[in-house]
Design a protein around this motif. Sequence first.
Motif, short mmCIF file in Angstrom:
data_model
loop_
_atom_site.label_atom_id
_atom_site.label_comp_id
_atom_site.label_asym_id
_atom_site.label_seq_id
_atom_site.Cartn_x
_atom_site.Cartn_y
_atom_site.Cartn_z
N GLU A 9 -8.51 42.99 5.80
CA GLU A 9 -10.01 42.36 6.17
C GLU A 9 -10.89 41.71 5.01
O GLU A 9 -11.49 40.77 4.99
N LEU A 10 -10.91 42.43 3.99
CA LEU A 10 -11.79 42.08 2.87
C LEU A 10 -11.25 40.79 2.10
O LEU A 10 -11.94 39.93 1.87
N ASP A 11 -9.85 40.54 2.29
CA ASP A 11 -9.20 39.37 1.65
C ASP A 11 -9.49 38.38 2.56
O ASP A 11 -9.93 37.27 1.79
N TRP A 12 -9.74 38.53 3.81
CA TRP A 12 -9.87 37.40 4.78
C TRP A 12 -11.57 36.97 4.58
O TRP A 12 -11.78 35.83 4.51
N LEU A 13 -12.31 37.91 4.40
CA LEU A 13 -13.65 37.85 4.10
C LEU A 13 -13.83 37.19 2.90
O LEU A 13 -14.81 36.03 3.11
N LEU A 14 -13.53 37.44 1.67
CA LEU A 14 -13.64 36.90 0.56
C LEU A 14 -13.11 35.26 0.54
O LEU A 14 -13.65 34.55 -0.04
N LYS A 15 -11.90 35.16 1.39
CA LYS A 15 -11.40 33.63 1.35
C LYS A 15 -12.46 32.78 2.17
O LYS A 15 -12.45 31.65 1.91
N HIS A 16 -13.02 33.31 3.27
CA HIS A 16 -14.22 32.68 4.04
C HIS A 16 -15.68 32.69 3.34
O HIS A 16 -16.23 32.06 3.88
N ILE B 158 -14.73 44.02 9.73
CA ILE B 158 -14.48 45.01 8.62
C ILE B 158 -15.28 46.20 8.63
O ILE B 158 -14.87 47.13 7.82
N LYS B 159 -16.34 46.22 9.24
CA LYS B 159 -17.47 47.19 9.19
C LYS B 159 -16.69 48.50 9.53
O LYS B 159 -16.89 49.56 8.96
N PRO B 160 -15.98 48.66 10.79
CA PRO B 160 -15.31 50.03 11.00
C PRO B 160 -14.46 50.51 10.09
O PRO B 160 -14.45 51.85 9.70
N TRP B 161 -13.50 49.71 9.29
CA TRP B 161 -12.73 50.13 8.27
C TRP B 161 -13.69 50.60 7.07
O TRP B 161 -13.27 51.57 6.43
N CYS B 162 -14.72 49.83 6.88
CA CYS B 162 -15.56 50.31 5.62
C CYS B 162 -16.22 51.85 5.87
O CYS B 162 -16.06 52.32 5.07
#
Length: 431
Positions: free
Chosen positions: A133-140, A248-252
């Motif tokens: 999820e973090l990889d997807w967020l950083l790409k966007h 990503i919040k639940p995993w964080c």
Amino acid sequence: MSLITVREFARLSTAQTHPLSLDEATVSPAAFDWLCKESARLRPSGAVILELEDRQSLRLDNYVGVLEAPDGTRIEILPKAFDQAGDAPAARRLLRKMLQICINVRPRESSVTTLQTGSAPVNEWIFQQFVTELDWLLKHGLRFDYQRVQEEQRFLRGRLNLAKQVRQPPGRQHFFQIEHDIFSADRPENRLLKSALLEVCRLTRDSDTWRWSHQLAAMMHEVPPSPNVREDLAKWSDGRLLEAYRSIKPWCVLILHRLVPLSMVGTWVGPSLLFPMEVLFERYVSAQLVRQIGVLARLHPTPSSKFLCRHEGDNMFKLKPDFAILKSDQMLALLDTKWKQIDESLSNATDKYSLRQTDFYQMHAYGHRYLNGTGTLALIFPKTTLFRSPLPAFQFSDELALHVLPFDLDTDQLVGLERILPVARQLPDAA
């Protein structure tokens, strides 16, 4: 480092055990001592993770997840929901599916094949989900915000703080007291992501996750970690501008649980992650029932308006069934989940299907306090090869009946829903 895979209620011993199985395993004396100390530390908070049998053996309770001792022994505890004793990959898949539903996230497609396998312990799987999820967020793109900065400089930038400037001591008139805004990623959500990412870098033992997490940490080098996790969690914004952060919040939050112990679903114990299986099953059934009953009725989780008795003018012993089914504000049925295997073949008066008398006392109290002795009650157990169909109704009276129903964890359907919700017969997939 050694990995031990067992199930709920397994027996762990320092003595050599042969053959090893999901119900019995051998641990090192150091790991055994650590487990006993952790159990004693958590017991006052209500988390009973094991029962000590003797000086060499203990029995785990109904917690699932991963425990990791300081000597490197990692104990993976899987749900005890399968008839095949050695089906560990299926148990891992079940646990992952239940966690995704309970924390309300959808799995994201990924090119990393390890995400779809059944060999990684649940904590490594959570780490993998987080970095995906973090990889997807950083790409966007992370969400930036303007931050007000007050500083002293030799040049003028932004706005001059006149109050501070006129109070400059002699000899410092060439310095300017200024304040200005910078466009920065230093906001609570990003700080929490950085803190969780650093935890993954430190705790993961999977080579792919370790490499991936360190690459992401280099990309987030300008974002500081959270100085106070509790405060930043309270400041996390769920507004429209942070729509991309919702997945990503639940995993964080799960990864940061060890900094916020005994909260939400699970319980962090050092680098370990435990979930009470009773709570997971209850939340999973609740989520699936909402989908199954659709618009026919409404599911009300954990009603708690009634008490067992009154004493000297005060209510005592609050009654809290897991959930109620309502239609037009009329309570149709009260339901309670039990994470236990029962046997429909044990229909005699002695074995009683392996049901517990205390559960019937509890449901009897619910029926009289919430339904005034008239209505429908249900106990929900996981469906197994020993329990495939609803049991015949148990009559407390002519007006109050209790149904024992199986919940199919493969199809996510409550078998016999029409017994407690007759209108459910209209559903095409009603069991």
